[in-house]
Write an enzyme that holds these catalytic residues in place. Structure first.
Site, PDB file in Angstrom:
ATOM      1  N   VAL A 473      67.575  12.641  58.440  1.00  0.00           N
ATOM      2  CA  VAL A 473      67.300  12.134  57.083  1.00  0.00           C
ATOM      3  C   VAL A 473      68.389  12.593  56.107  1.00  0.00           C
ATOM      4  O   VAL A 473      68.990  11.773  55.392  1.00  0.00           O
ATOM      5  CB  VAL A 473      65.901  12.591  56.598  1.00  0.00           C
ATOM      6  N   ALA A 502      73.093  22.379  52.443  1.00  0.00           N
ATOM      7  CA  ALA A 502      72.714  23.506  53.293  1.00  0.00           C
ATOM      8  C   ALA A 502      72.095  23.000  54.585  1.00  0.00           C
ATOM      9  O   ALA A 502      71.325  22.046  54.587  1.00  0.00           O
ATOM     10  CB  ALA A 502      71.728  24.393  52.558  1.00  0.00           C
ATOM     11  N   GLU A 603      57.617  10.967  47.111  1.00  0.00           N
ATOM     12  CA  GLU A 603      57.162   9.638  47.548  1.00  0.00           C
ATOM     13  C   GLU A 603      57.224   9.491  49.068  1.00  0.00           C
ATOM     14  O   GLU A 603      56.330   8.902  49.685  1.00  0.00           O
ATOM     15  CB  GLU A 603      58.005   8.558  46.859  1.00  0.00           C
ATOM     16  N   VAL A 606      54.473  10.224  52.269  1.00  0.00           N
ATOM     17  CA  VAL A 606      53.517   9.293  52.874  1.00  0.00           C
ATOM     18  C   VAL A 606      54.189   7.928  53.002  1.00  0.00           C
ATOM     19  O   VAL A 606      54.696   7.381  52.025  1.00  0.00           O
ATOM     20  CB  VAL A 606      52.259   9.146  51.986  1.00  0.00           C
ATOM     21  N   ALA A 608      56.994   7.018  54.444  1.00  0.00           N
ATOM     22  CA  ALA A 608      58.460   7.011  54.314  1.00  0.00           C
ATOM     23  C   ALA A 608      58.898   6.275  53.043  1.00  0.00           C
ATOM     24  O   ALA A 608      58.540   6.690  51.951  1.00  0.00           O
ATOM     25  CB  ALA A 608      59.098   6.423  55.564  1.00  0.00           C
ATOM     26  N   GLU A 664      57.530  13.717  64.483  1.00  0.00           N
ATOM     27  CA  GLU A 664      58.005  14.946  63.857  1.00  0.00           C
ATOM     28  C   GLU A 664      58.823  15.666  64.927  1.00  0.00           C
ATOM     29  O   GLU A 664      58.640  15.405  66.133  1.00  0.00           O
ATOM     30  CB  GLU A 664      56.810  15.838  63.478  1.00  0.00           C
ATOM     31  N   ASP A 675      49.636  15.761  60.835  1.00  0.00           N
ATOM     32  CA  ASP A 675      50.528  15.003  59.960  1.00  0.00           C
ATOM     33  C   ASP A 675      49.738  13.999  59.104  1.00  0.00           C
ATOM     34  O   ASP A 675      49.960  13.866  57.899  1.00  0.00           O
ATOM     35  CB  ASP A 675      51.554  14.275  60.844  1.00  0.00           C
ATOM     36  N   LYS A 679      49.037  13.845  54.974  1.00  0.00           N
ATOM     37  CA  LYS A 679      49.317  12.650  54.156  1.00  0.00           C
ATOM     38  C   LYS A 679      48.072  12.220  53.397  1.00  0.00           C
ATOM     39  O   LYS A 679      48.126  11.866  52.216  1.00  0.00           O
ATOM     40  CB  LYS A 679      49.808  11.503  55.050  1.00  0.00           C
TER      41      LYS A 679
END
Ligand code: ADP
Ligand code: ASP
Ligand code: MG
Length: 811
Positions: A473, A502, A603, A606, A608, A664, A675, A679
């Site tokens: 990501v 980082a 945002e 939940v 994506a 994940e 998960d 959400k």
């Protein structure tokens, strides 16, 4: 006639000397010119430092002295081509350097450096440079400034004797040579005939005195920047040249630290109405700045910002001050009698406290003087001893237009407040051309930047991003930013500057911006990263308009949000841990963002990139109520249930989800329902119902025992479930149904469960890793609002994070 002054950097290098020659010789073709020069750039500092070495008995003074000799010799060797001229100049320069060596040697031997000796030593900088320039310019006449720039002692300081100086200047420059060459800065005491000077930066003043006495057409200050700028370009990268300034504005800015012109310079030329031009020696064709009585209105409320670091605020306070006439008179008389200048005064209307700003160097003396002055009142307890606070900086915003524009102070202090900068004292005179205020020195750079940004740069908004996590990501986000940069700059007037990156191991922080092109290589050799170091690094950088972007799944990183928000840094996160942690923590994060005027955006926690949280917020803000949510929120589980077939077992489907980046990093988080629970908790909270993860009822499909051991064990044991799943799948297939792992909320009550849905159900046709959310609200009651689309994947998540960043930029 014109007076041209060239500063240290304009005589500091061969290149600059050749530019100077060109400028002066061109001008001299048109009219007589007086050229005033500073010492070679850096030499004044070196002369002073070397004398301190000699005073301390440090042999190193010799090396430093030799360096200065070498620098002048090299300059002459390179720029003076005529052999006879060069010989003659070497003779003059070497005899001056010999005198200088004797002075240092004397200081070294007797370990004594009187003010008189120091002033003599420092005068050699201009004496040397002026001889070099006088030889460089054909036909120039060298004049010793000490013959006509005269000072006398006042309050233990050397002050210009204007009357005498004016008269002598007129005499010395009649008849006016075509090109006169004068060393700036240096002067002579009229009584003792000792060498003195006009103070650091004083060459500008020398030039102004000459221009005023001889009624020059213009005074030109040639320096190393394009003119007088909106702020010091060495601190504010986006500062730009001000084309026109009034004398008053220039005076206010210079008095407050705009080093480009030495403050006393403006007065003598202002009273004669002689314009000052500030120009860049290296770009003589540039427009530069003109300072004069009347200037065009540029419609900007302020014209410039300047600052002085090293400020001490002394507060005079006590009960006897209330309404007592004469306390202020005593404060200022006592300070003036001791030669201490005050540059900021702030008095509360209750009159029981007066704060005054002085330079750090004057602070101890000022406290002493005031304690002595009010000794009686202090001893009776009617007044308190002086309180001095150092480590401060004073900033001034200046512009004559301020008096016609309401709301400037509001805008100023609002901007500072939003950036977490507190104002310790402030002052605005009734002339309304200057608002000055004091902040902690550590906030100086940030304060200058935010003010500059809000008053001058409405053209461009800058956002400074700290990106944490460079996995799929984070990596894609950086790529998307890189691709959009130019477009956003053009179409949205937005500059997205990445100032920190980082990984779990390393961190790169650079306030000037990190090139997204090769950050990976840079990161490999960067500083080791721990969450603590990262937090400290970001907070210490103290950059305005900062956004921390979390693209990790780490709890430790999510623990940084609170301290960062506390320091007015917005947070955008793809990491669900914080928003789904204890309700109290989540509320505190949101509250902090609200009170600090920054943003906390999540945002992508939940669905994506799907606009789910934003939609819930929009509905609520417009007066709707969220009554029910039914959703498939796990792209991973949906992918797994869609993949399963006679050929693809349950465990194989899980493996594929992981391999294709839908799960994940640890797939147990998906399979345990954790998960989805997170959400659902986030959506429920955003809908206005307080809920904890433990409050969610769950009906799971993988037994709990599978989640106990290590990940390796989990992968090994997973195929044990395949046979049972296959049995159930066949039944389901026969019934024409599909599995969906569904999250439900009904008026705050929450549940996650595996459901078999038939063809009529809106969840039946959910392809691949898609998500779907049905929102039942007061307004969307009969037919719920439906949001559907890709609910997982690095590309859409990164895009969602990007959209959140943009929503911050657009406020
Ligand atoms: P010189 O040696 O030519 O006298 P100075 O170093 O004294 O030059 O002054 C020029 C410097 O003043 C610039 O390099 C710049 O860093 C600094 N400066 C501070 N404020 C301003 C401002 N508002 N506009 C331009 N320069 C500024
Ligand atoms: N050379 C002196 C200084 O550095 C004077 C000047 O440059 O104006 O302060
Ligand atoms: Mg200067």
């Amino acid at each position: 006639m014109k007076v041209l002054k060239f500063g240290g950097t304009s005589v500091g290098s061969v290149k600059s000397m050749l530019c100077l020659k060109h400028i002066v010789e061109n001008e001299a073709k048109r009219q007589p010119v007086i050229v005033v020069v500073s010492a070679l750039g850096g030499i004044t500092d070196q002369l002073l430092a070397t004398s301190q070495q000699a005073l301390k008995g440090d042999e190193g003074w010799k090396t430093s002295f030799d360096e200065m000799v070498e620098r002048h010799h090299q300059m002459i060797d390179t720029i003076i081509t005529d052999t006879a001229d060069r010989e003659k100049l070497f003779h003059t320069v070497d005899s001056l350097l010999e005198q200088l060596r004797s002075l240092y040697s004397g200081v070294y031997l007797i370990r004594d450096l009187s003010k008189k000796t120091q002033d003599t030593i420092v005068s050699y900088g201009e004496r040397l440079s002026s001889h070099i320039v006088a030889t460089l310019i054909k036909g120039a006449k060298w004049l010793d400034a000490r013959d006509f720039i005269k000072t006398h002692r006042k309050n233990d300081k050397n002050v210009l004797d204007s009357e005498l100086t004016n008269k002598l200047v007129k005499d010395y420059f009649t008849p006016l040579p075509r090109v006169s060459l004068v060393p700036g800065f240096i002067s002579m005491d009229n009584d003792t005939e000792e060498t003195t000077n006009l103070g650091r930066g004083g060459s500008d003043y020398t030039a102004a005195i000459l221009a005023a006495a001889l009624h020059a057409e213009v005074l030109e200050i040639w320096t190393d920047v394009d003119g007088f700028m909106t702020a010091d370009p060495k601190i504010i990268k986006s500062a730009y040249t001000i084309n026109e300034l009034s004398y008053i504005e220039a005076m206010e800015l210079c008095n407050f630290g705009a080093k480009v012109i030495y403050p006393p310079t403006i007065y003598p030329v202002c009273v004669q109405n002689i314009p000052i031009k500030v120009k860049n020696t290296f770009k003589p064709k540039g427009r530069g700045t003109i300072i004069r009585q009347r200037v065009e209105n540029n419609n900007k409320p302020i014209r410039g910002i300047s600052s002085i670091s090293g400020t001490t605020l002394i507060t005079v306070t006590g009960l006897s001050m209330v309404g007592v006439i004469g306390v202020n008179r005593r404060i200022f008389t006592a300070l003036a009698d001791n030669g201490i200048s005050v540059f900021l005064v702030s008095q509360a209307s209750s009159e029981n406290s007066t704060s005054i700003g002085v330079r750090d160097a004057d602070a101890a003396a000022a406290v002493q003087v005031l304690n002595d002055e009010f000794a009686k009142e202090i001893s009776t307890g009617a007044m308190f001893p002086m309180n001095a606070e150092s480590g401060l900086a004073t900033i001034a915003i200046v512009g004559e237009n301020m008096k016609h524009t309401p709301g400037i102070a509001g805008k100023l202090f609002g901007t500072l407040g939003r950036s977490g900068i507190s104002v310790i004292a402030c002052a605005q005179g009734a002339s309304e051309t200057n608002i000055s205020f004091v902040v902690a020195s550590t906030y100086l750079r940030k304060a200058l930047n935010v003010i500059h940004d809000s008053f001058f740069l409405s053209d461009y908004k800058e956002l400074h991003l700290f990106i944490c996590g460079v996995g799929t990501v984070g990596g894609m986000l950086i790529e998307q930013i890189k691709q959009q940069y130019e477009k956003l700059k053009e179409s949205s007037r937005l500059k997205l500057r990445i100032v920190g990156i980082a990984s779990s191991k390393y961190m790169l922080l650079d306030r000037n911006g990190i090139n997204p092109e090769n950050y990976q290589d840079e990161l490999k050799t960067a500083e080791a990263c721990t969450p603590d170091k990262l937090r400290k690094g970001i907070i210490d950088m103290n950059i305005f308009n900062s956004v921390f972007v979390d693209c990790t799944a780490s709890k430790e990183v999510s623990d940084l949000y609170q301290p960062l928000l506390d320091h007015n840094i917005s947070v955008v996160t793809a990491n669900k841990i914080a928003a789904s942690s204890e309700y109290e923590k989540y509320v505190r994060l949101k509250q902090t963002a609200l009170t600090k005027g920054v943003k906390f955006k999540f945002e992508t926690n939940v669905g994506a990139g799907l606009p789910i949280i934003g939609t819930i917020n929009d509905l609520k803000n417009s007066g709707d109520n969220i009554l029910k949510i039914e959703a498939v929120l796990s792209g991973t589980l949906n992918f797994i249930f869609n993949e399963m077939s006679a050929e693809v077992s349950f465990s194989e489907a899980v493996r594929r989800a992981k391999a294709q980046g839908y799960s994940e990093p640890d797939p147990r988080i998906d399979l345990s329902g954790k998960d989805v629970i997170r959400k659902l908790v986030i959506l429920t909270r955003e809908s206005g119902y307080p809920v904890e993860q433990d409050d969610v009822d769950k009906a799971l499909f993988v037994p709990d025992s599978y989640f106990q051991g290590s990940v390796e064990e989990f992968w090994k044991r997973l195929p044990e479930l395949d046979a049972d799943f296959e049995e159930r799948r066949k039944v389901l297939e026969r019934e024409g149904k599909k599995w969906r792992f569904v999250a439900e909320m009904d008026h705050g009550k929450t549940l996650v469960t595996l459901k078999a849905v038939n063809k009529e159900h809106p969840f039946y046709n959910l392809e691949g890793s898609n998500n779907i959310v049905l929102l039942t609200t007061e307004r969307y009651k009969e037919y719920p609002m439906q949001i559907q689309g890709y609910g997982a994947g690095a590309g859409v998540t990164a895009a969602g994070v990007f959209a959140n960043i943009m929503s911050i930029a657009n406020i």
